[in-house]
Motif scaffolding. Structure first.
Motif, mmCIF file in Angstrom:
data_model
loop_
_atom_site.group_PDB
_atom_site.id
_atom_site.type_symbol
_atom_site.label_atom_id
_atom_site.label_comp_id
_atom_site.label_asym_id
_atom_site.label_seq_id
_atom_site.Cartn_x
_atom_site.Cartn_y
_atom_site.Cartn_z
ATOM 1 N N ARG A 146 0.818 -1.223 0.000
ATOM 2 C CA ARG A 146 0.000 0.000 0.000
ATOM 3 C C ARG A 146 0.850 1.271 0.000
ATOM 4 O O ARG A 146 0.349 2.350 -0.298
ATOM 5 N N SER A 147 2.136 1.141 0.343
ATOM 6 C CA SER A 147 2.952 2.359 0.401
ATOM 7 C C SER A 147 3.371 2.826 -1.000
ATOM 8 O O SER A 147 3.867 3.936 -1.167
ATOM 9 N N ASP A 148 3.174 1.974 -2.005
ATOM 10 C CA ASP A 148 3.578 2.363 -3.361
ATOM 11 C C ASP A 148 2.535 3.322 -3.930
ATOM 12 O O ASP A 148 1.362 2.970 -4.046
ATOM 13 N N PRO A 149 2.941 4.560 -4.287
ATOM 14 C CA PRO A 149 1.952 5.543 -4.741
ATOM 15 C C PRO A 149 1.391 5.243 -6.133
ATOM 16 O O PRO A 149 0.428 5.878 -6.560
ATOM 17 N N PHE A 150 1.994 4.289 -6.820
ATOM 18 C CA PHE A 150 1.548 3.992 -8.181
ATOM 19 C C PHE A 150 0.754 2.687 -8.235
ATOM 20 O O PHE A 150 0.892 1.890 -9.170
ATOM 21 N N THR A 151 -0.023 2.444 -7.189
ATOM 22 C CA THR A 151 -0.869 1.250 -7.162
ATOM 23 C C THR A 151 -2.297 1.653 -6.804
ATOM 24 O O THR A 151 -2.521 2.658 -6.129
ATOM 25 N N TRP A 152 -3.255 0.870 -7.288
ATOM 26 C CA TRP A 152 -4.663 1.042 -6.914
ATOM 27 C C TRP A 152 -5.078 -0.234 -6.183
ATOM 28 O O TRP A 152 -4.650 -1.332 -6.557
ATOM 29 N N TRP A 153 -5.953 -0.073 -5.199
ATOM 30 C CA TRP A 153 -6.367 -1.213 -4.379
ATOM 31 C C TRP A 153 -7.879 -1.255 -4.286
ATOM 32 O O TRP A 153 -8.549 -0.223 -4.220
ATOM 33 N N ALA A 154 -8.425 -2.458 -4.247
ATOM 34 C CA ALA A 154 -9.859 -2.659 -3.999
ATOM 35 C C ALA A 154 -9.995 -3.359 -2.646
ATOM 36 O O ALA A 154 -8.988 -3.707 -2.009
ATOM 37 N N GLU A 155 -11.256 -3.560 -2.234
ATOM 38 C CA GLU A 155 -11.467 -4.138 -0.907
ATOM 39 C C GLU A 155 -12.327 -5.395 -1.018
ATOM 40 O O GLU A 155 -13.334 -5.412 -1.726
ATOM 41 N N ARG A 156 -11.930 -6.429 -0.304
ATOM 42 C CA ARG A 156 -12.731 -7.663 -0.234
ATOM 43 C C ARG A 156 -13.815 -7.491 0.828
ATOM 44 O O ARG A 156 -13.726 -6.601 1.672
ATOM 45 N N PRO A 157 -14.843 -8.354 0.786
ATOM 46 C CA PRO A 157 -15.930 -8.224 1.781
ATOM 47 C C PRO A 157 -15.437 -8.273 3.230
ATOM 48 O O PRO A 157 -16.039 -7.679 4.112
ATOM 49 N N ASP A 158 -14.313 -8.970 3.480
ATOM 50 C CA ASP A 158 -13.819 -9.042 4.875
ATOM 51 C C ASP A 158 -12.998 -7.805 5.259
ATOM 52 O O ASP A 158 -12.421 -7.745 6.343
ATOM 53 N N GLY A 159 -12.947 -6.829 4.341
ATOM 54 C CA GLY A 159 -12.252 -5.578 4.654
ATOM 55 C C GLY A 159 -10.783 -5.573 4.258
ATOM 56 O O GLY A 159 -10.109 -4.545 4.370
ATOM 57 N N SER A 160 -10.262 -6.710 3.791
ATOM 58 C CA SER A 160 -8.841 -6.730 3.412
ATOM 59 C C SER A 160 -8.646 -6.085 2.038
ATOM 60 O O SER A 160 -9.560 -6.056 1.204
ATOM 61 N N ASP A 161 -7.443 -5.559 1.821
ATOM 62 C CA ASP A 161 -7.103 -4.899 0.561
ATOM 63 C C ASP A 161 -6.649 -5.908 -0.478
ATOM 64 O O ASP A 161 -6.012 -6.908 -0.123
ATOM 65 N N VAL A 162 -6.928 -5.581 -1.734
ATOM 66 C CA VAL A 162 -6.399 -6.424 -2.805
ATOM 67 C C VAL A 162 -5.955 -5.508 -3.958
ATOM 68 O O VAL A 162 -6.633 -4.551 -4.305
ATOM 69 N N LEU A 163 -4.771 -5.828 -4.470
ATOM 70 C CA LEU A 163 -4.179 -5.008 -5.535
ATOM 71 C C LEU A 163 -5.004 -5.130 -6.810
ATOM 72 O O LEU A 163 -5.350 -6.247 -7.224
ATOM 73 N N CYS A 164 -5.354 -3.985 -7.442
ATOM 74 C CA CYS A 164 -6.105 -4.094 -8.697
ATOM 75 C C CYS A 164 -5.436 -3.334 -9.849
ATOM 76 O O CYS A 164 -5.881 -3.480 -10.994
ATOM 77 N N ARG A 165 -4.409 -2.537 -9.578
ATOM 78 C CA ARG A 165 -3.753 -1.848 -10.686
ATOM 79 C C ARG A 165 -2.342 -1.418 -10.283
ATOM 80 O O ARG A 165 -2.146 -0.944 -9.161
ATOM 81 N N VAL A 166 -1.400 -1.621 -11.194
ATOM 82 C CA VAL A 166 -0.046 -1.090 -11.000
ATOM 83 C C VAL A 166 0.244 -0.202 -12.196
ATOM 84 O O VAL A 166 0.211 -0.668 -13.342
ATOM 85 N N MET B 152 -5.559 -5.692 -12.796
ATOM 86 C CA MET B 152 -5.938 -7.015 -12.277
ATOM 87 C C MET B 152 -7.343 -6.956 -11.706
ATOM 88 O O MET B 152 -7.668 -6.010 -11.008
ATOM 89 N N LYS B 153 -8.148 -7.938 -12.056
ATOM 90 C CA LYS B 153 -9.450 -8.066 -11.411
ATOM 91 C C LYS B 153 -9.412 -9.392 -10.669
ATOM 92 O O LYS B 153 -9.743 -10.437 -11.249
ATOM 93 N N PRO B 154 -8.967 -9.366 -9.424
ATOM 94 C CA PRO B 154 -8.874 -10.633 -8.699
ATOM 95 C C PRO B 154 -10.252 -11.259 -8.558
ATOM 96 O O PRO B 154 -11.257 -10.540 -8.504
ATOM 97 N N PRO B 155 -10.306 -12.606 -8.513
ATOM 98 C CA PRO B 155 -11.606 -13.271 -8.376
ATOM 99 C C PRO B 155 -12.291 -12.893 -7.068
ATOM 100 O O PRO B 155 -11.635 -12.514 -6.107
ATOM 101 N N GLY B 156 -13.611 -13.029 -7.074
ATOM 102 C CA GLY B 156 -14.386 -12.775 -5.862
ATOM 103 C C GLY B 156 -14.960 -11.383 -5.837
ATOM 104 O O GLY B 156 -14.519 -10.513 -6.585
ATOM 105 N N PRO B 157 -15.978 -11.167 -4.981
ATOM 106 C CA PRO B 157 -16.604 -9.844 -4.909
ATOM 107 C C PRO B 157 -15.636 -8.799 -4.348
ATOM 108 O O PRO B 157 -14.903 -9.069 -3.406
ATOM 109 N N LEU B 158 -15.637 -7.617 -4.985
ATOM 110 C CA LEU B 158 -14.728 -6.544 -4.578
ATOM 111 C C LEU B 158 -15.480 -5.225 -4.550
ATOM 112 O O LEU B 158 -16.435 -5.026 -5.303
ATOM 113 N N ARG B 159 -15.024 -4.336 -3.707
ATOM 114 C CA ARG B 159 -15.521 -2.954 -3.715
ATOM 115 C C ARG B 159 -14.367 -2.048 -4.073
ATOM 116 O O ARG B 159 -13.220 -2.345 -3.761
#
Ligand SMILES: [Fe+2]
Length: 394
Positions: free
Chosen positions: A190-210, A254-261
């Protein structure tokens, strides 16, 4: 940065008349059909735009009871006139004063104003013929390949605004890219300013763009210069260049599998929808398919033939029901090509999700005169806001 300032008074007393009497006036009249009068005030000068008997008229002065009335600074209007910024970005910056009517009414004037100021027609699916050079309907789901000749590919791209090029990369190249994508993703946090992150239903972050992905993998940047990619980008028909160090550079989506917000999906948009049109258009983006993509995985979708035309911001999906919507479903190694102002989206997956695509974008060579290293269109738009604020404060 951005376009030169256009003087509203000079424009309305000279250029406007020629535009109204010529083909841009015809396009503007078509786009203004059914709209009530607009009073435009720029630094105290006023004009009334009205649609009457099939024609757009513009007169100096303000009528008493317009349908919508807006005032703005000369910088804001100049940016609007050149499409350096659009109504939505001026509104978000607090640079529009709507004294009568509403922002929604004002937005409905945008297509007519772009037609009048720049000659950009309003998108009308009835007017766009999706046919080939012998007038036969184009099969919008059909793929093309590198074995097709350039004239055919360029003609398809120019008519539909996108191509699905099958089998561009070998299975070995795809496997190498897939390994690189996994390796790059593993290096990010998350410290990399050139990344985008989405959120899983359990609140954890998941990388979606570099973005600027060649920082970690030069191979991803080198692909922009691959003769196959340069050939596809060149189909646009005007000179374009890849800029690794600006406009997000090579982008691993990246669109990781599973529901994301969050940021893993993108709504319908044109890439110049917030502004930057005179700087970034015409441009083209290549999507190198590292995995398969389908609606179940949230693939690229486009409105065929909508490029090079204005579409009101925030168009709702119901209004698009009869438009030629195409989901570009691909296999690993395929490449999608889309003109960046074709109306497009990366909708939420209808199924499990899970796709990885490398996007490489190509812009007019003059882009670097307006957008510096590490910057993108939103930085240019923000720069214009600061210019406007400085002018108001001086
Ligand atoms: Fe886009």
């Amino acid at each position: 940065m951005g376009a030169d300032v256009i003087d509203a008074k000079i424009y309305h007393s000279s250029t406007l008349g020629r535009s109204l009497d010529g083909p841009w006036g015809v396009l503007a009249s078509t786009a203004a059909a059914g709209l009530g009068p607009l009073v435009l005030e720029v630094d105290g000068d006023r004009w009334t735009y009205s649609y009457l008997d099939g024609t757009l008229h513009v007169l100096a002065g303000a009528i008493e009871d317009p349908w919508v009335r807006v005032s703005m600074s000369s910088i804001a209007w100049s940016d609007l006139a050149s499409s350096t910024r659009t109504f939505i970005s001026l509104q978000l910056a607090g640079e529009l004063e709507i004294a009568h009517g509403s922002f929604s009414r004002l937005s409905r004037w945008e297509c007519a104003l772009r037609a009048l100021y720049l000659g950009v027609p309003a998108y009308d699916p009835e007017r766009v013929a999706l046919v080939d050079d012998v007038d036969a309907p184009i099969d919008l789901a059909a793929t093309v390949s590198l074995d097709d000749d350039n004239a055919y590919l360029a003609s398809r791209l120019s008519t539909t605004g996108y191509l699905h090029v099958a089998g561009v990369l070998s299975p070995e190249e795809v496997a190498q890219l897939a390994d690189e994508a996994v390796r790059v993703a593993g290096l990010m946090d998350r410290s990399d300013p050139f990344t985008w992150w989405a959120e899983r239903p359990d609140g954890s972050d998941v990388l979606c763009r570099v973005i600027y992905a060649h920082r970690m993998s030069p191979l991803l940047g080198d692909l922009a210069d691959d003769p196959r990619m340069r050939r596809l980008a060149g189909l646009l028909g005007s000179p374009v260049e890849s800029f690794l160090d600006r406009m997000d550079g090579p982008t691993l989506l990246m669109k990781p599998p599973g529901p994301l917000r969050g940021l893993s999906n993108l709504p319908w948009h044109q890439d110049c929808g917030l502004g930057g049109h005179p700087v970034i258009c015409p441009a083209v983006s290549l999507g190198i398919q590292i995995t398969a993509a389908s609606t179940e995985r949230g693939c690229l979708e486009v409105i065929a033939g909508s490029h090079g035309q204005s579409i009101p911001a925030g168009i709702d999906v119901d209004a698009m029901e009869t438009w030629p919507r195409v989901a570009v479903e691909t296999q690993p190694g395929d490449v999608t090509v889309h003109v960046m102002d074709v109306l497009h989206a990366s909708p939420p997956p209808t199924g499990e999700g899970g796709r990885t695509t490398l996007y490489l974008s190509y812009y007019p060579p003059t882009l670097s005169e307006h957008i510096g290293p590490g910057e993108a269109v939103n930085d240019m738009v923000r720069g214009r806001q600061l210019d406007a604020e400085a002018t108001r404060g001086s």
